[in-house]
Design a protein around this motif. Sequence first.
Motif, mmCIF file in Angstrom:
data_model
loop_
_atom_site.group_PDB
_atom_site.id
_atom_site.type_symbol
_atom_site.label_atom_id
_atom_site.label_comp_id
_atom_site.label_asym_id
_atom_site.label_seq_id
_atom_site.Cartn_x
_atom_site.Cartn_y
_atom_site.Cartn_z
ATOM 1 N N UNK A 1 -39.845 -52.622 -45.222
ATOM 2 C CA UNK A 1 -40.198 -51.736 -44.121
ATOM 3 C C UNK A 1 -39.510 -52.242 -42.854
ATOM 4 N N UNK A 2 -38.988 -51.331 -42.080
ATOM 5 C CA UNK A 2 -38.335 -51.668 -40.819
ATOM 6 C C UNK A 2 -39.392 -51.919 -39.742
ATOM 7 N N UNK A 3 -38.982 -52.611 -38.680
ATOM 8 C CA UNK A 3 -39.929 -52.953 -37.610
ATOM 9 C C UNK A 3 -39.310 -52.763 -36.238
ATOM 10 N N UNK A 4 -40.132 -52.344 -35.311
ATOM 11 C CA UNK A 4 -39.821 -52.391 -33.887
ATOM 12 C C UNK A 4 -40.761 -53.442 -33.300
ATOM 13 N N UNK A 5 -40.204 -54.374 -32.553
ATOM 14 C CA UNK A 5 -40.982 -55.484 -32.003
ATOM 15 C C UNK A 5 -41.006 -55.419 -30.481
ATOM 16 N N UNK A 6 -42.168 -55.543 -29.916
ATOM 17 C CA UNK A 6 -42.304 -55.766 -28.479
ATOM 18 C C UNK A 6 -43.040 -57.089 -28.339
ATOM 19 N N UNK A 7 -42.383 -58.065 -27.727
ATOM 20 C CA UNK A 7 -42.869 -59.439 -27.722
ATOM 21 C C UNK A 7 -43.323 -59.905 -26.345
ATOM 22 N N UNK A 37 -39.908 -46.309 -40.908
ATOM 23 C CA UNK A 37 -38.549 -46.207 -41.439
ATOM 24 C C UNK A 37 -37.594 -45.896 -40.290
ATOM 25 N N UNK A 38 -36.587 -46.750 -40.110
ATOM 26 C CA UNK A 38 -35.635 -46.585 -39.025
ATOM 27 C C UNK A 38 -34.254 -46.151 -39.505
ATOM 28 N N UNK A 39 -34.124 -45.819 -40.787
ATOM 29 C CA UNK A 39 -32.807 -45.467 -41.313
ATOM 30 C C UNK A 39 -32.254 -44.208 -40.644
ATOM 31 N N UNK A 40 -33.102 -43.224 -40.365
ATOM 32 C CA UNK A 40 -32.625 -41.999 -39.735
ATOM 33 C C UNK A 40 -32.131 -42.272 -38.321
ATOM 34 N N UNK A 42 -31.151 -45.057 -37.081
ATOM 35 C CA UNK A 42 -29.975 -45.928 -37.149
ATOM 36 C C UNK A 42 -28.711 -45.111 -37.410
ATOM 37 N N UNK A 43 -28.844 -44.009 -38.145
ATOM 38 C CA UNK A 43 -27.687 -43.151 -38.446
ATOM 39 C C UNK A 43 -27.413 -42.158 -37.321
ATOM 40 N N UNK A 44 -28.479 -41.534 -36.784
ATOM 41 C CA UNK A 44 -28.271 -40.482 -35.780
ATOM 42 C C UNK A 44 -28.074 -41.030 -34.373
ATOM 43 N N UNK A 45 -28.581 -42.228 -34.114
ATOM 44 C CA UNK A 45 -28.530 -42.827 -32.778
ATOM 45 C C UNK A 45 -29.261 -41.959 -31.758
ATOM 46 N N UNK A 46 -30.337 -41.305 -32.208
ATOM 47 C CA UNK A 46 -31.123 -40.414 -31.352
ATOM 48 C C UNK A 46 -32.537 -40.966 -31.163
ATOM 49 N N UNK A 47 -32.994 -40.997 -29.905
ATOM 50 C CA UNK A 47 -34.324 -41.517 -29.593
ATOM 51 C C UNK A 47 -35.419 -40.712 -30.288
#
Length: 120
Positions: A1-7, A37-40, A42-47
Amino acid sequence: MDKILLNRMEFYGYHGLYPEENKLGQRFYADTELMLHLSKSAKTDEMGDSIDYGEVYECVRGVMEGTPRKLIEAVAEQISIELFQQFTQLEACTIRVTKPDPPIPGHYRSVGVELYRERK
């Protein structure tokens, strides 16, 4: 699983068991691990295909600087609830809340809690 981290987000809040903590307040830190899931994106580069980090920060800030709670366990739980409500693509999260200066005699760096929650 992909992750977004705010530390190590830093906030000033009024959480605690003792009246002095609720009156004077103190520093708190929060860390989030957001699983999705960050695959989309990562491909589209859209927020729009990801989760906006600034919106996550504001969501966490609203809880950390909001209604005082007795326990940091309750603070972490409320953060997870708010994140799941705001971000539909979020599948799971780990929330850490650290209290660097609790009113406990002794020598230590901090106290904290870590909660892991999955979307129901």
